[in-house]
Design a protein around this motif. Structure first.
Motif, short mmCIF file in Angstrom:
data_model
loop_
_atom_site.label_atom_id
_atom_site.label_comp_id
_atom_site.label_asym_id
_atom_site.label_seq_id
_atom_site.Cartn_x
_atom_site.Cartn_y
_atom_site.Cartn_z
N ILE A 381 -0.10 0.13 -6.43
CA ILE A 381 0.00 0.87 -5.18
C ILE A 381 0.51 -0.05 -4.07
CG2 ILE A 381 -1.21 2.31 -3.51
CD1 ILE A 381 -1.24 3.52 -6.29
N GLY A 382 1.62 0.29 -3.47
CA GLY A 382 2.17 -0.51 -2.38
C GLY A 382 3.64 -0.21 -2.20
N CYS A 383 4.29 -0.96 -1.31
CA CYS A 383 5.73 -0.76 -1.08
C CYS A 383 6.52 -0.85 -2.37
CB CYS A 383 6.26 -1.81 -0.11
SG CYS A 383 5.60 -1.70 1.55
N TYR A 384 6.13 -1.79 -3.21
CA TYR A 384 6.88 -2.06 -4.44
C TYR A 384 6.84 -0.90 -5.42
CZ TYR A 384 2.07 -3.34 -5.25
OH TYR A 384 0.71 -3.30 -5.29
N THR A 385 5.96 0.09 -5.18
CA THR A 385 5.96 1.30 -6.01
C THR A 385 7.30 2.02 -5.90
OG1 THR A 385 3.61 1.52 -5.49
CG2 THR A 385 4.66 3.38 -6.58
N LEU A 386 8.00 1.82 -4.78
CA LEU A 386 9.31 2.44 -4.59
C LEU A 386 10.34 1.90 -5.57
CD1 LEU A 386 9.34 2.46 -0.68
CD2 LEU A 386 8.85 4.37 -2.22
N GLY A 387 10.00 0.87 -6.31
CA GLY A 387 10.86 0.39 -7.38
C GLY A 387 11.02 1.40 -8.51
N ALA A 388 10.21 2.48 -8.47
CA ALA A 388 10.36 3.55 -9.46
C ALA A 388 11.61 4.38 -9.20
CB ALA A 388 9.14 4.45 -9.45
N LEU A 389 12.12 4.36 -7.95
CA LEU A 389 13.24 5.21 -7.54
C LEU A 389 14.57 4.49 -7.73
CD1 LEU A 389 11.67 6.57 -4.22
CD2 LEU A 389 11.61 7.63 -6.48
N PRO A 390 15.66 5.25 -7.72
CA PRO A 390 16.97 4.61 -7.75
C PRO A 390 17.14 3.72 -6.53
CG PRO A 390 17.14 6.99 -8.14
CD PRO A 390 15.74 6.73 -7.70
N PRO A 391 17.88 2.64 -6.63
CA PRO A 391 18.71 2.25 -7.77
C PRO A 391 18.00 1.41 -8.81
CG PRO A 391 19.07 0.73 -5.98
CD PRO A 391 18.08 1.73 -5.48
N PHE A 392 16.69 1.14 -8.61
CA PHE A 392 16.03 0.17 -9.48
C PHE A 392 15.48 0.81 -10.76
CE2 PHE A 392 15.48 -1.11 -5.02
CZ PHE A 392 16.21 -2.28 -5.04
N ARG A 393 14.70 1.88 -10.61
CA ARG A 393 14.03 2.49 -11.77
C ARG A 393 13.38 1.41 -12.63
NH1 ARG A 393 15.33 7.79 -11.79
NH2 ARG A 393 17.33 8.45 -10.90
#
Length: 530
Positions: A381-393
């Motif tokens: 849980i945190g900002c890095y959860t956004l790594g689930a979204l494009p472009p990173f996935r």
């Protein structure tokens, strides 16, 4: 007395200060964060030395608040709804021990999951623990409930749970404040060893005392100014509205209610008022922002075949937050839609900030993991959860605080390789350290990335409990010093980061990689202040 414009969170904070607060204990989490921040920045709090530092997690916060209460002082403990899951052990048991100085717990629930992974309704926790609950319909009530709530907590001898929702926390209204009270003097309970040492012989007596106190709690609810009955001529329908749902109901009747209304702001449910409503009306509509908590109890209380409408029969949807329009539809009113979102407007999901160190970590991690057939990344849980979204996935899971390390461990135990965990510095000290100890005790083959931006960035840049200590914590837990590696996530270090990730994945055991670079948002705020 003066009238001030407050967020719901700010009204709660100011009321606590005015009621003689001695300490607030919290872990940041939207939509509760502003309560503690307000107290931290309040001149009166600073002058009086009121405790307001962030805690490592919600469990430590609640236990510290109970400790302050044990010493006779008034304390506030704040968290978002899922934080109650972390603090539940202490919460359930303090209902058995009771309190000494007034203690109020704030749960900020998040219907519609604006910034959360579920929309649980923590009124169920209060009911589970059998303690009184408060639920304000507006900012003035939020203030009054806190101001009077500490005295009620001390009168009953139990903690109070005050439940707000996102709209209450983050909307503004005028609030009339009251005269500040002095702090309680230091005192400890004379029967402390009987109450607070919860050996079975003591706990059984205390639980019986809690059960015996239920009648007094109900009597307090029935006499509470926060529970009100509004009579009206059309008794074909009676409306029971809780918390902010009463506000939404009022918006639909600007000239006065058409049907009898029972407003609920204090629990346990005021049984006599409920029977008055049900005896006078043909059918009942229950309005509550959250689960069908009251609706389910109502069916059990009545047991007389009366038609009850609400979330359970489909009159209102069971998910998402309540709105004035949804209330209007439930009342049979015609709802006019004046504006619609044009098709040309695309949704804009949140994204990692440009220049964020997490971006460099995920880019390097994705590149390295292409070399492996079955790599999985367990995140947190945190900002890095956004790594689930494009472009990173770049991540494969995000369940709860601290789950990244323990899920990676379980997957590794099952034979998965490589099993990688990604966790932030604040989340690591919140609830990741114990999972790391499990890994060390079995020398589990996991690679743990503690992405350290030196703050609790997702909730606004609060202090992180582990800043400057992450390496020492990992080494103290038992990770081999040579496998605790620090890198700086910058483009110029891209190849170095990839090599470090690759080498630690190849190491058969517990390894920790710490990409460290200050959050660009907190850095920008610092520069702006200077």
């Amino acid at each position: 007395m003066e009238k001030r414009l407050f967020l719901g969170d700010e009204a709660i904070a100011q009321a606590a200060l005015d009621a003689g607060l001695s300490g607030v204990y919290s872990y940041p989490g939207t939509p509760s964060t502003e309560i503690t921040e307000y107290i931290q920045h309040a001149t009166a709090a600073q002058e009086k030395g009121i405790h307001s530092r962030w805690c490592t997690n919600e469990k430590t916060a609640m236990e510290a608040a109970l400790g302050m209460s044990y010493a006779g002082k008034r304390s506030l403990c704040c968290m978002k709804h899922v934080g109650m899951n972390v603090a539940a052990d202490c919460f359930m048991n303090m209902a058995i021990s009771g309190i000494h100085g007034g203690l109020i717990i704030i749960t900020a629930d998040d219907p519609s999951m604006h910034s959360s992974q579920n929309e649980q309704d923590n009124r169920l926790y209060g009911h589970f623990a059998k303690i009184p609950m408060l639920e304000p319909s507006d900012q003035q009530e939020a203030y009054d409930m806190i101001y009077d709530g500490f005295a009620l907590s001390e009168k009953l001898g139990y903690p109070l749970l005050l439940r707000i929702t996102t709209r209450m926390a983050h909307s503004r209204a005028g609030v009339v404040t009251r005269s500040p009270q002095p702090e309680n003097s230091l005192s400890c309970p004379e029967d402390g060893r009987l109450r607070y040492v919860l050996l079975p012989v003591n706990a059984r007596k205390r639980f019986r005392k809690l059960l015996d106190a239920q009648d007094e709690m109900i009597a307090e609810s029935e006499a509470s100014p926060f529970n009100r009955y509004f009579d009206a001529p059309d008794k074909r329908l009676g409306v029971l509205a809780t918390g902010i749902a009463f506000n939404y109901l009022s918006e639909n009747y600007p000239d006065g209610f058409r049907h009898p209304v029972l407003k609920i702001g204090q629990y346990p449910l005021p049984v006599q008022w409920i029977h008055k409503l049900t005896d006078e009306c043909d059918e009942i509509l229950v309005l509550e922002d959250g689960y069908p908590f009251v609706e389910e109890q109502l069916r059990g209380l009545l047991n007389k075949g009366m038609k009850i409408k609400g979330r359970l029969d489909g009159t209102l949807r069971q998910d998402g937050e309540l709105t004035p329009d949804l209330v209007a539809k439930a009342l049979g009113m015609t709802v006019q839609t004046h504006y619609s979102v044009p098709e040309v407007v695309a949704s804009r999901p949140p994204a990692l900030c440009q220049g964020c160190g997490h971006r460099d970590v995920y880019e390097a991690l994705n590149e390295v993991l292409k070399e492996y057939d079955n790599a999985k990344v367990f995140s947190d849980i945190g900002c890095y959860t956004l790594g689930a979204l494009p472009p990173f996935r770049a991540i494969d899971s995000c369940i709860d605080m601290g789950a990244s390390i323990t899920m990676a461990k379980g997957a590794s135990d099952a034979g998965l390789y490589p099993a990688v965990a990604v966790i932030g510095d604040s989340t690591f000290t919140h609830s990741g350290m114990t999972g790391l100890l499990d890994c060390v005790n079995e020398n589990t083959n996991v690679t743990i990335i503690i992405s350290d931006n030196e703050t609790t960035a997702m909730t606004g840049g609060q202090d992180s409990a582990g800043t400057g200590r992450i390496e020492a914590i990992c080494e103290g837990i038992g990770v081999a010093k040579e496998h605790i590696r620090v890198v700086v996530p910058l483009k110029k270090n891209y190849e170095e980061i990839k090599q470090a990730i690759r080498e630690e994945i190849e190491y058969k055991g517990v390894s920790v990689l710490i990409p460290r670079r200050e959050c660009i948002q907190t850095l920008a705020r610092k520069r702006k202040k200077s």
